[in-house]
Design an enzyme around this catalytic site. Structure first.
Site, short mmCIF file in Angstrom:
data_model
loop_
_atom_site.label_atom_id
_atom_site.label_comp_id
_atom_site.label_asym_id
_atom_site.label_seq_id
_atom_site.Cartn_x
_atom_site.Cartn_y
_atom_site.Cartn_z
N ASN A 364 -4.09 -0.62 -1.44
CA ASN A 364 -5.51 -0.42 -1.16
C ASN A 364 -6.29 -0.79 -2.42
OD1 ASN A 364 -7.88 0.28 0.09
ND2 ASN A 364 -7.36 2.43 0.37
N HIS A 365 -7.59 -0.94 -2.29
CA HIS A 365 -8.40 -1.32 -3.45
C HIS A 365 -8.53 -0.17 -4.42
CE1 HIS A 365 -9.54 -5.26 -1.95
NE2 HIS A 365 -9.88 -4.74 -0.79
#
Length: 774
Positions: A364-365
């Site tokens: 995920n970011h």
């Protein structure tokens, strides 16, 4: 039937209701000890549970040799049901007088939780009873923690409330947040906390927001996903201690269960091995089969036509006059299959992380600063676009395409990309809402600006040098270096030969940079403008030059709104500093991204990572990719290309690392995908130069790998990206499980399966010559 009557009669004789045994739950008890003052105790004890008022022969649960400073395991052999029990603690093998008796523990059913704990502090003779466990829906990447308060007060003073605070260690320069208060009930309910990163846990004997109460017993602990933990508070007055005790083990000791990732990698490696092993062995196997068939037919006096064996022994034949587009691309010596493969590699990972990446934090970011796998692919894609632009515009200049035609192509492509982006991410049924910035919109802006720079910024004729043919594979100046047909003075070979060897070597090293100094000057001005706006522009409510996430918790609560209000909507809490402020002024908060990655951690409002100010650094990223393409055009030898790519890789990574001071949060310009900071752009560009070099040698030079399946994805990138964005929530690319539960294993299987289907679709498009380009 007879046995049923026997059971019923027996139960009636014993005066026990027929449903009593089946309906009453069975509890699994344990005992947890604490020794705050380190009293002298035996190292181990025996523990028994018996119904209150009954003899020792009625014991229903027994623990042997339990540690007097820790928790026992849950008892699974006893038959502990609803009722009142006495817990007796004995010296080992001593049936005289118990050391401790915890009387009348009333155990009744509570929310279907079957695990119970008896807490006991030796120092102050304080006990507590709790039910353990009890999962909540959607608890992936979550753990559970509660406060068990065994603290005492001197004399007859009432027990003081204990306040329970936490701080996510991924929340930089944040205040701790109040979770709950353990008052006279002594125990809080379980509270969900993130388990992706360690948590800083602390307590105080008063609310810090209304008095000068200090942190006590601070601990940093990393919860295991879906694990249950108790924070045991013991001691007296302000001399409190806190211990973290595991109640029920989760899917991992700390953080998420990463076993599904390992299984996915192993499966993909085996599939790759099977595919390429079969591909390598297939010609030999077919040759063996065909020879046996030929021998059998000869033995049977059958006449064999050599053309009958052709499909078994030869590759499918292609006529020399074929104009099949894919065949032409395969045979083109000018096409870099490594570039297609790198593009497909980046896009495949992008699609995978868009499918949640198994719900792992590293897929995920980043919350704000830092770097994860998900942060890599979008900048790489833009960089690859710049590399392709060098080759494409070189071809246009070579064909002497009119400027008006080139402007039409540039405008058309930028408009289509921007329009597709709006269509894919926004719903304008309600015109009051709908995000305007986005991924494809960022592509459109970056492409358009860099294309105009290529088209209109003049080149420097005096640096267009034609070195001798033996000059390290340096090619003659390509059409890209000549621009729109400006008069260019080319130095002759004799003039170059008259220069010293050192100067010729320097020219050969700078031939991909020197003719484009004006272009670099334009890029430098854009970067300077970005720096000035970011660090010098006054922003209401923010310190000048602030580049953090903002929100209620950032900078120790400096940007928190008034009591009763929250960040979000029209309330600007300095999200992103100048970058967030500009987007709010231009687009309005309704038309930017309302769920940034920093929202849960910093309690922020709307912020768009594809906003306006970041377009400048994405233009820089595109131009660095353009530089990679110039190296392809100016240097024809493998050695020349590779050396220059690696030099640029090292230079870019060094600049990025220096800007962030080789740290996550302490540099002048930290690495931030949300801001597209300069350190982020340079570091990712350096990675891209390095990876393209690897792909180039493995695919185009040594031919160890043909780039599959990424090459097929890279050759149809815009189609597969739009298809994925449109149908990603549809079966068979996505589905919900029957029980409604999700875990990393299920999500990893689903995400890898979806990406594999899309790769197969790209291969089919390749096979039938179906490509969409803009």
């Amino acid at each position: 039937m007879v046995w049923t009557w026997v059971v019923l009669v027996t139960l009636a004789a014993l005066s026990i209701p027929a449903d009593a045994i089946s309906d009453q739950p069975v509890f699994r008890p344990r005992v947890c000890f604490s020794n705050h003052n380190h009293a002298t105790l035996p190292p181990s004890v025996d523990i028994t549970f018996k119904p209150t008022g009954e003899s020792n022969h009625s014991r229903v649960a027994v623990f042997f040799r339990a540690n007097t400073a820790d928790c026992t395991a849950y008892n699974t052999t006893g038959d502990l049901r609803q009722g009142t029990y006495d817990v007796e603690v004995w010296k080992v093998a001593d049936q005289g007088t118990p050391l401790v008796t915890i009387a009348e523990i009333n155990i009744v059913e509570a929310s279907n939780r079957s695990h119970v704990t008896i807490w006991y502090d030796w120092s102050y003779n304080v006990s507590q009873f709790t039910f353990d466990g009890g999962r909540q829906p959607n608890d992936i990447n979550k753990g559970y923690a509660r406060l068990v308060n065994l603290a005492t007060m001197p004399g007859e003073q009432p027990l003081r409330d204990v306040y329970f605070y936490h701080r996510d260690t991924n929340c930089h320069r944040c205040n701790a947040s109040l979770l709950d208060v353990a008052n006279s009930t002594r125990t809080t309910d379980y509270i969900q906390l993130q388990s992706d990163f360690p948590e800083e846990l602390s307590i105080s004997v008063g609310n810090r927001r209304v008095g000068p109460y200090l942190d006590l017993a601070n601990q940093t602990f990393w919860l295991g996903e879906r694990g249950f933990y108790s924070l045991l508070v013991t001691g007296s007055d302000d001399n409190l201690t806190m211990e973290v005790r595991l109640d029920i083990k989760g899917e991992a000791a700390h953080g998420p269960n990463t076993l599904p990732v390992l299984w996915a990698i192993l499966t993909l490696v085996l599939l790759f091995g099977f595919y390429y092993g079969t591909k390598a062995c297939w010609p030999s196997l077919l040759g063996c089969v065909s020879s046996k068939m030929a021998a059998k037919r000869t033995y049977s006096n059958m006449v064999v036509n050599s053309e009958d064996l052709a499909p078994l022994t030869d590759e499918p034949r292609v006529e020399k006059t074929s104009t099949h587009a894919i065949v032409d691309m395969k045979r083109s010596k000018q096409r870099l299959h490594s570039l297609d493969s790198f593009r497909g590699f980046a896009l495949t990972i992008m699609i995978f992380v868009n499918y949640n990446g198994g719900y792992y934090w590293f897929f995920n970011h980043s919350v704000w600063n830092g770097l994860t796998v998900a942060d890599l692919v979008f900048p790489w894609f833009i960089w690859i676009m710049g590399t392709s632009m060098a080759i494409a515009f070189n071809s246009l200049f070579k064909r002497q395409t009119p400027t008006s035609t080139m402007l039409y192509k540039i405008g058309r492509r930028a408009a289509i990309l921007f329009g597709l982006g709006i269509f894919l991410i926004s719903s304008f049924k309600d015109l009051r809402n709908g995000r305007i910035p986005g991924v494809l919109q960022r592509f459109a802006v970056s492409y358009g600006v860099v294309a105009l720079i290529i088209l209109f910024v003049p080149k420097l004729p005096k640096f267009h040098v034609v070195p001798p043919s033996a000059s390290d594979g340096v090619a003659s100046p390509p059409p890209l270096a000549q621009g729109r047909g400006n008069a260019i003075s080319l130095r002759t070979a004799e003039q170059v030969a008259s220069l010293g060897s050192g100067k010729r070597r320097l020219l050969s090293w700078l031939i991909d940079v020197a003719p484009y100094l004006y272009e670099w000057a334009v890029i430098a001005l854009l970067v300077l403008a970005h720096v000035c706006i970011t660090f010098l522009m006054p922003v209401p409510g923010c310190p000048t030059g602030y580049i953090g996430p903002g929100g209620e918790l950032a900078e120790y609560g400096r940007f928190a709104p008034p009591v009763g209000q929250a960040c979000g909507g029209e309330q600007f809490c300095c999200e992103g500093g100048a970058s967030g402020y500009i987007d709010r002024q231009v687009f309005g908060w309704r038309h930017i991204y309302n769920q940034p990655t920093s929202q849960d951690t910093y309690l922020t409002g709307a912020y768009d990572p594809e906003g306006l100010l970041g377009c400048i650094t994405s233009i820089l990223m595109t131009y660095l990719g353009l530089q990679s393409g110039k190296i392809v055009l100016h240097y024809k030898s493998r050695r020349g290309r590779s050396i220059h790519w690696l030099v640029w890789a090292f230079a870019c990574m060094l600049i990025g690392a220096c800007l962030c001071n080789f740290s996550k949060n302490d540099g002048v310009i930290p690495i931030s995908k949300n801001l597209w900071s300069l350190s982020f752009v340079f570091l990712l560009a350096g990675f891209a130069f390095f990876l393209l070099t690897i792909f180039y040698w493995v695919i185009d030079v040594y031919h160890w790998w043909d780039g599959a399946p990424f090459r097929y994805v890279g050759m149809n990138s815009i189609f597969i990206y739009c298809f994925h964005e449109t149908f990603q929530d549809n079966f068979p690319l996505s589905w919900d499980y029957m029980d409604g539960d999700i875990n990393h294993g299920r999500e990893m299987f689903q995400n890898v399966f979806a990406v594999s289907l899309l790769c197969l679709m790209c291969y089919y498009c390749y096979a039938v010559n179906f490509f969409i380009k803009v």
